[in-house]
Write a protein that holds these residues in place. Structure first.
Motif, short mmCIF file in Angstrom:
data_model
loop_
_atom_site.label_atom_id
_atom_site.label_comp_id
_atom_site.label_asym_id
_atom_site.label_seq_id
_atom_site.Cartn_x
_atom_site.Cartn_y
_atom_site.Cartn_z
N PHE A 42 -28.27 -10.62 -53.59
CA PHE A 42 -29.37 -11.51 -53.25
C PHE A 42 -30.44 -11.48 -54.34
N VAL A 43 -30.78 -12.65 -54.84
CA VAL A 43 -31.81 -12.78 -55.87
C VAL A 43 -32.72 -13.93 -55.48
N VAL A 44 -34.01 -13.69 -55.50
CA VAL A 44 -34.97 -14.76 -55.22
C VAL A 44 -35.12 -15.60 -56.49
N PRO A 45 -34.81 -16.90 -56.42
CA PRO A 45 -34.95 -17.74 -57.61
C PRO A 45 -36.40 -17.86 -58.04
N PRO A 46 -36.63 -18.10 -59.35
CA PRO A 46 -38.00 -18.30 -59.81
C PRO A 46 -38.66 -19.47 -59.06
N ARG A 47 -39.94 -19.38 -58.85
CA ARG A 47 -40.77 -20.40 -58.18
C ARG A 47 -40.50 -20.48 -56.68
N ARG A 48 -39.56 -19.74 -56.16
CA ARG A 48 -39.27 -19.78 -54.73
C ARG A 48 -40.44 -19.27 -53.91
N TRP A 49 -41.16 -18.27 -54.46
CA TRP A 49 -42.26 -17.68 -53.71
C TRP A 49 -43.37 -18.68 -53.45
N LYS A 50 -43.53 -19.67 -54.33
CA LYS A 50 -44.57 -20.68 -54.12
C LYS A 50 -44.27 -21.52 -52.89
N VAL A 51 -43.01 -21.87 -52.72
CA VAL A 51 -42.60 -22.65 -51.55
C VAL A 51 -42.80 -21.83 -50.29
N GLU A 52 -42.32 -20.60 -50.30
CA GLU A 52 -42.45 -19.75 -49.13
C GLU A 52 -43.91 -19.48 -48.78
N ARG A 53 -44.74 -19.28 -49.80
CA ARG A 53 -46.17 -19.05 -49.58
C ARG A 53 -46.82 -20.27 -48.94
N THR A 54 -46.50 -21.45 -49.45
CA THR A 54 -47.09 -22.68 -48.93
C THR A 54 -46.67 -22.92 -47.49
N LEU A 55 -45.38 -22.72 -47.19
CA LEU A 55 -44.93 -22.88 -45.81
C LEU A 55 -45.59 -21.86 -44.89
N GLY A 56 -45.82 -20.67 -45.40
CA GLY A 56 -46.52 -19.66 -44.61
C GLY A 56 -47.94 -20.08 -44.28
N TRP A 57 -48.63 -20.66 -45.26
CA TRP A 57 -50.00 -21.14 -45.02
C TRP A 57 -50.01 -22.25 -43.98
N ILE A 58 -49.05 -23.17 -44.09
CA ILE A 58 -49.01 -24.29 -43.14
C ILE A 58 -48.73 -23.78 -41.73
N MET A 59 -47.79 -22.85 -41.59
CA MET A 59 -47.40 -22.37 -40.28
C MET A 59 -48.40 -21.38 -39.68
N LYS A 60 -49.37 -20.92 -40.49
CA LYS A 60 -50.38 -20.00 -39.98
C LYS A 60 -51.28 -20.69 -38.96
N SER A 61 -51.46 -21.97 -39.13
CA SER A 61 -52.30 -22.73 -38.20
C SER A 61 -51.50 -23.03 -36.93
N ARG A 62 -52.02 -22.67 -35.79
CA ARG A 62 -51.30 -22.85 -34.53
C ARG A 62 -50.99 -24.32 -34.26
N ARG A 63 -51.85 -25.19 -34.74
CA ARG A 63 -51.65 -26.62 -34.51
C ARG A 63 -50.39 -27.12 -35.21
N ASN A 64 -50.01 -26.50 -36.32
CA ASN A 64 -48.83 -26.94 -37.06
C ASN A 64 -47.54 -26.28 -36.58
N VAL A 65 -47.65 -25.18 -35.83
CA VAL A 65 -46.46 -24.48 -35.38
C VAL A 65 -45.75 -25.27 -34.29
N ARG A 66 -46.48 -25.86 -33.42
CA ARG A 66 -45.90 -26.63 -32.32
C ARG A 66 -46.24 -28.10 -32.51
N ASP A 67 -45.49 -28.93 -31.86
CA ASP A 67 -45.70 -30.37 -31.97
C ASP A 67 -46.65 -30.82 -30.87
N TYR A 68 -47.94 -30.68 -31.13
CA TYR A 68 -48.94 -31.05 -30.14
C TYR A 68 -49.37 -32.51 -30.25
#
Length: 80
Positions: A42-68
């Protein structure tokens, strides 16, 4: 919709006709990130952490986790 975005990074699975399509229709440059040569296991490709970080920021907000929202463009407006 976002003129400041000119380059897109994608996984190597998206290589092929998508590169031409993104240039022709989106006026953006699509660059693929491939697995490093000689890598084993298993190897994390370069720039992959930026995508994962951004998705983490988006999902941190409760409003974005569920379809309200009733309509999809309401959710889109909140993310934008």
């Amino acid at each position: 919709m976002q003129p400041q975005i000119t380059q897109i990074w994608a996984d190597s699975a998206y290589a092929g006709q998508l590169i031409n399509w993104s240039g022709d229709f989106l006026d953006m440059t699509l660059k693929t990130v491939s697995r490093p040569r000689g890598a084993k296991g298993f190897v994390v490709p370069p720039r992959r952490w930026k995508v994962e970080r951004t998705l983490g920021w988006i999902m941190k907000s409760r409003r974005n986790v569920r379809d309200y929202e009733r309509l999809p463009h309401h959710s889109e407006a909140h993310l934008t």
